[in-house]
Scaffold this motif. Structure first.
Motif, PDB file in Angstrom:
ATOM      1  N   PHE A 196       0.808  -1.215   0.000  1.00 17.68           N
ATOM      2  CA  PHE A 196       0.000   0.000   0.000  1.00 17.68           C
ATOM      3  C   PHE A 196       0.843   1.267   0.000  1.00 17.68           C
ATOM      4  CE2 PHE A 196      -3.073  -3.193   0.982  1.00 17.68           C
ATOM      5  CZ  PHE A 196      -4.148  -2.782   0.205  1.00 17.68           C
ATOM      6  N   ALA A 197       2.099   1.148   0.363  1.00 15.41           N
ATOM      7  CA  ALA A 197       3.003   2.280   0.162  1.00 15.41           C
ATOM      8  C   ALA A 197       3.136   2.565  -1.337  1.00 15.41           C
ATOM      9  CB  ALA A 197       4.362   1.998   0.782  1.00 15.41           C
ATOM     10  N   LYS A 198       3.230   1.508  -2.142  1.00 10.34           N
ATOM     11  CA  LYS A 198       3.272   1.683  -3.602  1.00 10.34           C
ATOM     12  C   LYS A 198       1.965   2.298  -4.094  1.00 10.34           C
ATOM     13  CE  LYS A 198       6.167  -2.452  -4.170  1.00 10.34           C
ATOM     14  NZ  LYS A 198       6.175  -3.852  -4.691  1.00 10.34           N
ATOM     15  N   LYS A 199       0.845   1.812  -3.555  1.00  5.74           N
ATOM     16  CA  LYS A 199      -0.463   2.341  -3.956  1.00  5.74           C
ATOM     17  C   LYS A 199      -0.582   3.821  -3.617  1.00  5.74           C
ATOM     18  CE  LYS A 199      -4.900   1.809  -5.123  1.00  5.74           C
ATOM     19  NZ  LYS A 199      -5.328   1.496  -6.502  1.00  5.74           N
ATOM     20  N   GLU A 200       0.010   4.229  -2.504  1.00  2.00           N
ATOM     21  CA  GLU A 200      -0.069   5.616  -2.036  1.00  2.00           C
ATOM     22  C   GLU A 200       1.055   6.493  -2.589  1.00  2.00           C
ATOM     23  OE1 GLU A 200      -2.351   6.922  -0.110  1.00  2.00           O
ATOM     24  OE2 GLU A 200      -3.344   5.274   0.958  1.00  2.00           O
ATOM     25  N   ASN A 201       1.921   5.905  -3.439  1.00  2.00           N
ATOM     26  CA  ASN A 201       3.087   6.637  -3.945  1.00  2.00           C
ATOM     27  C   ASN A 201       3.922   7.207  -2.799  1.00  2.00           C
ATOM     28  OD1 ASN A 201       2.499   6.291  -6.757  1.00  2.00           O
ATOM     29  ND2 ASN A 201       0.887   7.827  -6.534  1.00  2.00           N
ATOM     30  N   GLY A 202       4.120   6.369  -1.787  1.00  2.00           N
ATOM     31  CA  GLY A 202       4.892   6.797  -0.627  1.00  2.00           C
ATOM     32  C   GLY A 202       5.928   5.767  -0.237  1.00  2.00           C
ATOM     33  N   ARG A 203       6.497   5.941   0.958  1.00  2.00           N
ATOM     34  CA  ARG A 203       7.492   5.013   1.488  1.00  2.00           C
ATOM     35  C   ARG A 203       7.016   4.481   2.835  1.00  2.00           C
ATOM     36  NH1 ARG A 203      13.292   7.196   2.077  1.00  2.00           N
ATOM     37  NH2 ARG A 203      13.633   4.963   2.467  1.00  2.00           N
ATOM     38  N   LEU A 204       7.256   3.198   3.068  1.00  2.00           N
ATOM     39  CA  LEU A 204       6.824   2.555   4.301  1.00  2.00           C
ATOM     40  C   LEU A 204       7.880   2.694   5.388  1.00  2.00           C
ATOM     41  CD1 LEU A 204       4.710   0.694   5.721  1.00  2.00           C
ATOM     42  CD2 LEU A 204       6.091  -1.240   4.920  1.00  2.00           C
ATOM     43  N   PHE A 205       7.427   3.049   6.595  1.00  2.00           N
ATOM     44  CA  PHE A 205       8.275   3.117   7.778  1.00  2.00           C
ATOM     45  C   PHE A 205       7.509   2.510   8.955  1.00  2.00           C
ATOM     46  CE2 PHE A 205       9.575   6.618   5.089  1.00  2.00           C
ATOM     47  CZ  PHE A 205      10.966   6.638   5.181  1.00  2.00           C
ATOM     48  N   SER A 206       8.227   2.277  10.030  1.00  2.00           N
ATOM     49  CA  SER A 206       7.575   1.932  11.290  1.00  2.00           C
ATOM     50  C   SER A 206       8.317   2.592  12.433  1.00  2.00           C
ATOM     51  CB  SER A 206       7.538   0.421  11.511  1.00  2.00           C
ATOM     52  OG  SER A 206       6.794   0.117  12.686  1.00  2.00           O
ATOM     53  N   ALA A 207       7.552   3.057  13.405  1.00  2.31           N
ATOM     54  CA  ALA A 207       8.142   3.565  14.643  1.00  2.31           C
ATOM     55  C   ALA A 207       8.165   2.430  15.661  1.00  2.31           C
ATOM     56  CB  ALA A 207       7.336   4.739  15.181  1.00  2.31           C
TER      57      ALA A 207
ATOM     58  N   ALA B  70     -17.213   2.219  -7.402  1.00  4.17           N
ATOM     59  CA  ALA B  70     -16.143   2.390  -6.417  1.00  4.17           C
ATOM     60  C   ALA B  70     -15.168   3.473  -6.860  1.00  4.17           C
ATOM     61  CB  ALA B  70     -15.404   1.067  -6.224  1.00  4.17           C
ATOM     62  N   ALA B  71     -14.550   4.119  -5.876  1.00  4.13           N
ATOM     63  CA  ALA B  71     -13.537   5.135  -6.153  1.00  4.13           C
ATOM     64  C   ALA B  71     -12.308   4.487  -6.780  1.00  4.13           C
ATOM     65  CB  ALA B  71     -13.160   5.853  -4.864  1.00  4.13           C
ATOM     66  N   ASP B  72     -11.533   5.294  -7.492  1.00  6.33           N
ATOM     67  CA  ASP B  72     -10.340   4.784  -8.180  1.00  6.33           C
ATOM     68  C   ASP B  72      -9.391   4.063  -7.230  1.00  6.33           C
ATOM     69  OD1 ASP B  72     -11.301   5.819 -10.525  1.00  6.33           O
ATOM     70  OD2 ASP B  72     -10.020   7.602 -10.507  1.00  6.33           O
ATOM     71  N   TYR B  73      -9.339   4.493  -5.972  1.00  5.11           N
ATOM     72  CA  TYR B  73      -8.406   3.907  -4.999  1.00  5.11           C
ATOM     73  C   TYR B  73      -8.608   2.406  -4.852  1.00  5.11           C
ATOM     74  CZ  TYR B  73      -5.803   3.195  -0.663  1.00  5.11           C
ATOM     75  OH  TYR B  73      -4.910   2.735   0.272  1.00  5.11           O
ATOM     76  N   TYR B  74      -9.867   1.940  -5.039  1.00  2.28           N
ATOM     77  CA  TYR B  74     -10.192   0.535  -4.786  1.00  2.28           C
ATOM     78  C   TYR B  74     -10.013  -0.358  -6.008  1.00  2.28           C
ATOM     79  CZ  TYR B  74     -11.948   2.549  -0.526  1.00  2.28           C
ATOM     80  OH  TYR B  74     -12.042   3.241   0.660  1.00  2.28           O
ATOM     81  N   PHE B  75      -9.427   0.196  -7.068  1.00  2.39           N
ATOM     82  CA  PHE B  75      -9.035  -0.614  -8.213  1.00  2.39           C
ATOM     83  C   PHE B  75      -7.533  -0.889  -8.113  1.00  2.39           C
ATOM     84  CE2 PHE B  75     -12.984   1.196  -9.632  1.00  2.39           C
ATOM     85  CZ  PHE B  75     -13.532   0.249 -10.475  1.00  2.39           C
TER      86      PHE B  75
END
Length: 369
Positions: free
Chosen positions: A54-65, A216-221
């Protein structure tokens, strides 16, 4: 005060109490998996593989604290994204799709200390907003009510798998029982599908049809590669594809993720032309039986599109109203930058005023006469 633009590890020692506090931001898969070993029964949504999808889906980077002191351990995955309409050096964070938020083992008194470190990290890394999708089964929103804005969204529901299968089925609604009998009479059968490209492709076709039908919104494809990656095992769970079959046609399917303590109904799909045969009722009954065979405590079916809508009523017909509450958390870490973006947007666009963060809601250019 924490120093430096990027925080990796903070180690504080109080000699009198012999108390060690550790705060660390992680984005390395191997380190991620090592830290997860410190937690008992943590859910499948906390795996690196799931979050990275979902980081790829969000065009972001995954982290954890990661936080630890002598009383408490906390693990908090999040996705860091560039803020649209910002100056290019501003970010926001969101938990991966599904249910998550900080996973906590310990005492409530440590939450304030953890969040002080986390807020400083956000400030020093130009993170202006934070959105948390809390986990209904962990009820972890309650730890943060006095720290961030916590908002109730809707109910979710789950089948209790600690009782016998016979008792679970006795508690189905009468209409649900009738529809299951109808599906069986119509010679529909359910099975666990082999995890291969052919079956994944069949599910994707049905899923896209279902999403189009539901507007459905584009996010769910999702593209097919998403489904291929989702079907891979992780340290915290295993994903299965279940099908309903009528004659030689695959007419419905579900993706279920089986974790250490819970199963989750992840995505579902069906062919509209066969819905009158009630394949979804039989499919959900099969998914319950399958999840129970895996030894987990609950099959979490999630909620509806809105509170108490038709989808939620369908799901709760299987659960004897074993319901949970879903909350989100919202925090503005940099009010000045957030207000500036909001004010600039309002000058040129019509925006969703009740959406958070406002710049990620529906935005339509204003028509000036």
């Amino acid at each position: 005060m924490l120093k430096g633009k990027k925080i990796l590890v903070i180690l504080v020692t109080f000699e009198e109490e012999k108390n060690m506090t550790q705060f660390e931001i992680i984005n390395n898969p191997s380190t991620w998996n090592v830290k997860l070993k410190n937690f008992r029964g943590i859910d499948c949504y906390y795996s690196y593989e799931y979050g990275n999808l979902f980081a790829k889906k969000e065009n972001g980077r995954l982290f954890s604290a990661y936080f630890e002191n002598n009383q408490t351990k906390i693990f908090y995955p999040f996705i860091k994204r560039i803020v649209p309409f910002g100056n290019g050096d501003l970010y926001d964070i969101v938990t991966p799709y599904g249910y998550g938020g900080p996973f906590i083992e310990g005492c409530e008194e440590s939450i304030t200390e953890f969040y002080k470190y986390f807020s400083d990290y956000c400030e020093m890394n130009h993170i202006i907003t934070e959105t948390i999708r809390f986990h209904p089964l962990y009820n972890n929103h309650r730890w943060f009510r006095n720290i961030i804005d916590v908002e109730y969204i809707k109910q979710t529901t789950a089948a209790d798998l600690t009782i016998s299968l016979e008792e679970i089925r006795q508690n189905y609604s009468n209409m649900n029982k009738r529809n299951i009998r109808k599906a069986i009479k119509n010679n529909i059968s359910c099975f666990v599908a082999e995890n291969n490209l052919e079956n994944i492709s069949k599910f994707v076709q049905m899923y896209n049809e279902t999403m189009i039908k539901n507007n459905a919104a584009d996010y769910y494809f999702f593209d097919e590669n998403y489904f291929i990656e989702q079907m891979q095992d992780t340290n915290l769970g295993k994903t299965y594809l279940l099908f309903a079959k009528y004659n030689n046609d695959i007419i419905a399917g579900t993706i279920v993720i089986v974790g250490q303590e819970f199963s989750h109904y992840h995505l579902g799909a069906s062919k509209s032309s066969f819905l009158a045969l009630k394949p979804n009722n039989l499919m959900f009954d099969f998914m319950i039986e399958f999840s129970k065979s895996k030894g987990v405590k609950l099959l979490h079916l999630g909620g509806g599109y809105e509170e108490n809508d038709g989808l939620f009523k369908f799901k709760s017909a299987f659960t004897n109203n074993n319901n949970f509450e879903y909350y989100i958390g919202k925090k503005v870490h940099n009010t000045r930058e957030y207000n500036k973006i909001t004010n600039d947007l309002n000058k040129l666009y019509d925006v969703q005023e009740n959406y958070f963060p406002i710049y990620r809601g529906k935005i339509k250019k204003k028509q000036f006469v």
